[in-house]
Motif scaffolding. Structure first.
Motif, PDB file in Angstrom:
ATOM      1  N   PRO A  96     -23.260  -6.864 -21.242  1.00 54.18           N
ATOM      2  CA  PRO A  96     -22.716  -6.836 -22.612  1.00 54.18           C
ATOM      3  C   PRO A  96     -22.401  -5.419 -23.094  1.00 54.18           C
ATOM      4  CG  PRO A  96     -24.634  -8.277 -22.504  1.00 54.18           C
ATOM      5  CD  PRO A  96     -24.585  -7.517 -21.214  1.00 54.18           C
ATOM      6  N   GLN A  97     -23.268  -4.459 -22.720  1.00 52.51           N
ATOM      7  CA  GLN A  97     -23.017  -3.065 -23.099  1.00 52.51           C
ATOM      8  C   GLN A  97     -21.724  -2.560 -22.457  1.00 52.51           C
ATOM      9  OE1 GLN A  97     -26.450  -1.033 -21.567  1.00 52.51           O
ATOM     10  NE2 GLN A  97     -27.871  -1.912 -23.066  1.00 52.51           N
ATOM     11  N   LEU A  98     -21.566  -2.864 -21.178  1.00 57.34           N
ATOM     12  CA  LEU A  98     -20.390  -2.410 -20.449  1.00 57.34           C
ATOM     13  C   LEU A  98     -19.112  -3.067 -20.981  1.00 57.34           C
ATOM     14  CD1 LEU A  98     -19.575  -0.534 -18.144  1.00 57.34           C
ATOM     15  CD2 LEU A  98     -19.851  -2.438 -16.551  1.00 57.34           C
ATOM     16  N   GLU A  99     -19.237  -4.339 -21.366  1.00 60.86           N
ATOM     17  CA  GLU A  99     -18.073  -5.041 -21.926  1.00 60.86           C
ATOM     18  C   GLU A  99     -17.582  -4.369 -23.205  1.00 60.86           C
ATOM     19  OE1 GLU A  99     -19.462  -9.028 -22.283  1.00 60.86           O
ATOM     20  OE2 GLU A  99     -19.335  -9.402 -20.119  1.00 60.86           O
ATOM     21  N   GLU A 100     -18.516  -3.911 -24.057  1.00 63.12           N
ATOM     22  CA  GLU A 100     -18.123  -3.208 -25.282  1.00 63.12           C
ATOM     23  C   GLU A 100     -17.458  -1.871 -24.949  1.00 63.12           C
ATOM     24  OE1 GLU A 100     -18.263  -4.476 -28.480  1.00 63.12           O
ATOM     25  OE2 GLU A 100     -18.690  -6.236 -27.236  1.00 63.12           O
ATOM     26  N   GLU A 101     -17.990  -1.185 -23.938  1.00 61.46           N
ATOM     27  CA  GLU A 101     -17.387   0.081 -23.511  1.00 61.46           C
ATOM     28  C   GLU A 101     -15.962  -0.146 -23.015  1.00 61.46           C
ATOM     29  OE1 GLU A 101     -19.864   2.126 -20.645  1.00 61.46           O
ATOM     30  OE2 GLU A 101     -21.684   1.695 -21.796  1.00 61.46           O
ATOM     31  N   ILE A 102     -15.772  -1.213 -22.255  1.00 63.53           N
ATOM     32  CA  ILE A 102     -14.440  -1.519 -21.706  1.00 63.53           C
ATOM     33  C   ILE A 102     -13.464  -1.861 -22.828  1.00 63.53           C
ATOM     34  CG2 ILE A 102     -13.134  -3.184 -20.306  1.00 63.53           C
ATOM     35  CD1 ILE A 102     -15.671  -3.355 -18.495  1.00 63.53           C
TER      36      ILE A 102
END
Length: 372
Positions: A96-102
């Motif tokens: 989920p953290q990486l998805e927000e970064e993307i």
């Protein structure tokens, strides 16, 4: 595998071919010879490279998650199952953290953000007290720039009768300067007892801050042959040489506004150094930035009208922040941000406020992107 993982990976995969294309282009001698195109492509390459890095991590995480779930369902070995559970927990926490970064990286970048900036501070309503407050704001930004490792150079300053500045203009150079400082544009209001107040009454004064993206030489076309130059003796501190040598420069340039068709005379003075050629160079830089800002006002207005957030519209007439000295309070009206560490804030500790503004704007931009 998360529902939207395929969608994000698909978006990132479509950018891979462009990444490879730009990677090749920036090594092409013809592209390198075209400075304007080369600068644009190197910026695009850096943005795409960041996306390719997260693409690699995201693909690995989704693959590991899928494989670990398969092991959990099919394996009988207790130790393997425990390892799979650990891997699933780690992947599900990071994804989920990486998805927000993307999502943030996929948002269209403001092409101005990476530029250096011209910072203009002017005392507003409040007379001498407004000039003093403008001086306090300038000191605050100098301290902040020092923490960022940015270089700040004053090109013009008009001091107030009681101290501070009626107006001060400076350039700020460094990494992502405009993209950070643009949130400071607007009216800054101060509530405090002025030094000249004998009865201890709190007065309200104001100063305006304008942050402009610094124009590069190829951003605007100027006919330098039509510039009228004057020289004069600089006044103020700096020793006898300043008053004897005509190091100060003043330029006049007639510019036709392409948005309105009207012609206006631009007047710019620069007295920063004792070296006249350097002052001419800095006056030219300010002229380029002034014209660039005016010519791109329509673009800025269009961006502002599309944004649901008014965090960084560049509206210099909007009251954005109050500095209340009796309460030791700072309030930013755009995001309902209030803190009680005014002394530290005025000493350059403004990053937390800027971080909140960036988050608010990025959240609004992501919401707008999802609606489109």
């Amino acid at each position: 595998m998360p529902e939207n993982s395929n969608t994000l990976l698909d978006k990132l995969n479509t950018l891979k071919s462009r990444y490879e294309e730009v990677k090749t282009l920036i090594t092409d001698p013809e592209v390198i010879a075209n400075q304007q195109r080369y600068v644009k492509l190197t910026k695009e390459y850096k943005e795409l490279e960041d996306l390719m890095t997260v693409r690699q991590e995201y693909a690995a995480l989704t693959a590991n998650l899928s494989e670990s779930k398969h092991i959990l369902m099919t394996e009988n070995d207790a130790e393997l199952k425990d390892l799979a559970r650990e891997e699933i927990t780690e992947c599900e926490a990071r994804l989920p953290q990486l998805e927000e970064e993307i999502k943030l990286l996929l948002l269209p970048k403001d092409p101005e953000d990476a530029k250096n900036a011209i910072l203009e501070i002017r005392g507003g309503t409040g007379g001498d007290e407004a000039a003093l407050f403008a001086g306090d704001l300038f000191r605050m930004y100098v301290k902040y720039c020092e923490t960022k490792g940015w270089k700040i150079e004053v090109s013009n300053a008009n001091e107030g009768a009681a101290g501070g500045f009626k107006e001060i203009v400076c350039s700020v150079t460094g990494n992502n300067v405009y993209g950070t400082l643009k949130y400071e544009s607007g009216v800054h209001r101060v509530q405090r007892v002025p030094a000249t107040e004998t009865q201890g009454r709190v007065h309200t004064s104001a100063a305006t801050v304008a942050v402009l993206p610094e124009a590069e030489a190829f951003d605007v076309v100027i006919n330098e042959g039509e510039i009228k130059w004057d020289t004069f003796r600089s006044s103020g501190a700096g020793g006898q040489n300043v008053n004897k040598v005509e190091s100060g420069v003043r330029l006049r340039y007639n510019w036709k506004n392409p948005n309105t068709g009207e012609t206006e005379e631009i007047l710019i003075e620069c007295t920063e150094t004792r070296d006249q050629p350097k002052n001419k160079e800095r006056a030219l830089a300010r002229l380029r930035t002034f014209i660039y800002d005016r010519e791109h006002q329509k673009y800025v207005d269009d961006i502002a009208s599309r944004r649901k957030s008014l965090v960084s519209t560049g509206d210099r007439s909007a009251k954005i922040r109050t500095y209340n000295y009796p309460q030791g309070r700072i309030t930013d009206y755009r995001i309902n941000y209030t803190i009680y560490n005014l002394a530290a804030f005025m000493d350059g500790n403004i990053q937390d406020c800027i971080d909140h503004l960036i988050v608010a704007e990025n959240t609004a931009r992501m919401e707008a992107a999802e609606l489109e």
